[in-house]
Design an enzyme around this catalytic site. Sequence first.
Site, short mmCIF file in Angstrom:
data_model
loop_
_atom_site.label_atom_id
_atom_site.label_comp_id
_atom_site.label_asym_id
_atom_site.label_seq_id
_atom_site.Cartn_x
_atom_site.Cartn_y
_atom_site.Cartn_z
N CYS A 96 0.85 -1.20 0.00
CA CYS A 96 0.00 0.00 0.00
C CYS A 96 0.88 1.24 0.00
CB CYS A 96 -0.92 0.00 1.21
SG CYS A 96 -1.92 1.51 1.36
N CYS B 39 -4.74 0.21 8.45
CA CYS B 39 -4.41 -1.21 8.38
C CYS B 39 -3.14 -1.46 9.19
CB CYS B 39 -4.24 -1.66 6.94
SG CYS B 39 -5.74 -1.57 5.95
N GLN C 120 -22.64 -6.01 5.89
CA GLN C 120 -21.23 -6.37 6.01
C GLN C 120 -20.42 -5.77 4.86
OE1 GLN C 120 -19.86 -7.69 8.51
NE2 GLN C 120 -21.24 -9.09 9.55
N GLU D 174 -34.95 -6.59 14.75
CA GLU D 174 -33.91 -5.58 14.53
C GLU D 174 -34.51 -4.22 14.82
OE1 GLU D 174 -30.98 -3.19 13.78
OE2 GLU D 174 -30.57 -5.34 13.57
N ASN E 159 -26.75 -11.78 16.78
CA ASN E 159 -25.67 -11.14 16.01
C ASN E 159 -25.59 -9.68 16.46
OD1 ASN E 159 -23.71 -10.59 14.05
ND2 ASN E 159 -25.25 -10.07 12.52
N CYS F 272 -18.72 -9.69 16.22
CA CYS F 272 -17.59 -8.94 15.67
C CYS F 272 -16.65 -8.50 16.78
CB CYS F 272 -18.09 -7.74 14.87
SG CYS F 272 -19.07 -6.56 15.84
#
Length: 375
Positions: A3, A14, A212, A262, A307, A334
């Site tokens: 990168c 990152c 996602q 949800e 989730n 996550c």
Amino acid sequence: MQCALYDAGRCRSCQWITQSVNEQLSAKTADLHRLLAGLPVEQWCAPIGGPEQHFRNKAKMVVSGSVEKPLFGMLHRDGTPVDLCGCPLYPASFAPVFSALKPFIARAGLTPYNVARKRGELKYLLLTESQFDGGMMLRFVLRSETKLTQLRAALPWLRAQLPQLRVITANIQPVHMAIMEGETEIYLTDQQALAERFNDVPLWIRPQSFFQTNPTVASRLYATARDWVGQLPVRHMWDLFCGVGGFGLHCATPQMQLTGIEIAPEAIACAKQSAAELGLTRLHFQALDSTQFATAQGETPDLVLVNPPRRGIGKPLCDYLAQMAPRFIIYSSCNAQTMAQDIRHLPNYRIQRVQLFDMFPHTAHYEVLALLRRL
């Protein structure tokens, strides 16, 4: 992954980019083992990875610079802008969109918002691409509705340049804070949702519904959940924190009774549209708080799939699940740290299998899927 932005010291998002993908997976697996230490796990499934670059389906760009020379990217803490159009996480299909948007901003007179001066209109550009047909959704995040007439007038030129733009909106975010979007969404196209498809399951993406950002790995996550549920005696299932319905739509069968919950109405609208397309009449999606819904029910499903966001499901819902005692729980997370905390509040369950999904390469983050069986 190489990168130029990282090599030049201009972006450090990152943080693990200097490690190979295999090294990253090993470190993430070790972290998951550490977090679940003391919790018996019957089966550790091999981790699932994906592409190391060009995998993101979404770009969130801060707009800075001038109306004649806008810059798309981010702002450092000192206010210095960084152009991220060349970020290797984005697919090649994003480059022509960024190129066309720069002259369009001048045509529409969308002055970039100046954080220091608290002046200007255009704060962010949010771009999402469907892997199904290459269609895109573009959202202009504006400080006010002042430039809406000019934006509408200039749109025919942009749509002629970029016919892949299926959904275009203006989101109004008037607050002088680093908040990505406001409550008001104004549609500038007739089409209001972007069509997506994972594993032959139709999904829909609306402006204010979570989806996602790594479609390759997300599709494998949903397929894995479907495989796990398919091996279990499940006739009645809850899908809590269901989003656009990805898990429930994959796991449901014509005979299964499934309720998806949800809090975001936009996401529920997407889920209902998908269920109708699939002809699944025993699926019911509702826009409610997942914890409040669960604790108000008098029936016990065979399986509860959760989730949650990074904060986890929390002790109140854990306590209720422990009391209600469904035979199976599938936990998709996550944030493995909060997942481990939640599982420790479910003492009557054992982890039957767990699998790591490398949804966020080059960072310390990852997704986890765990199947819990009642003792």
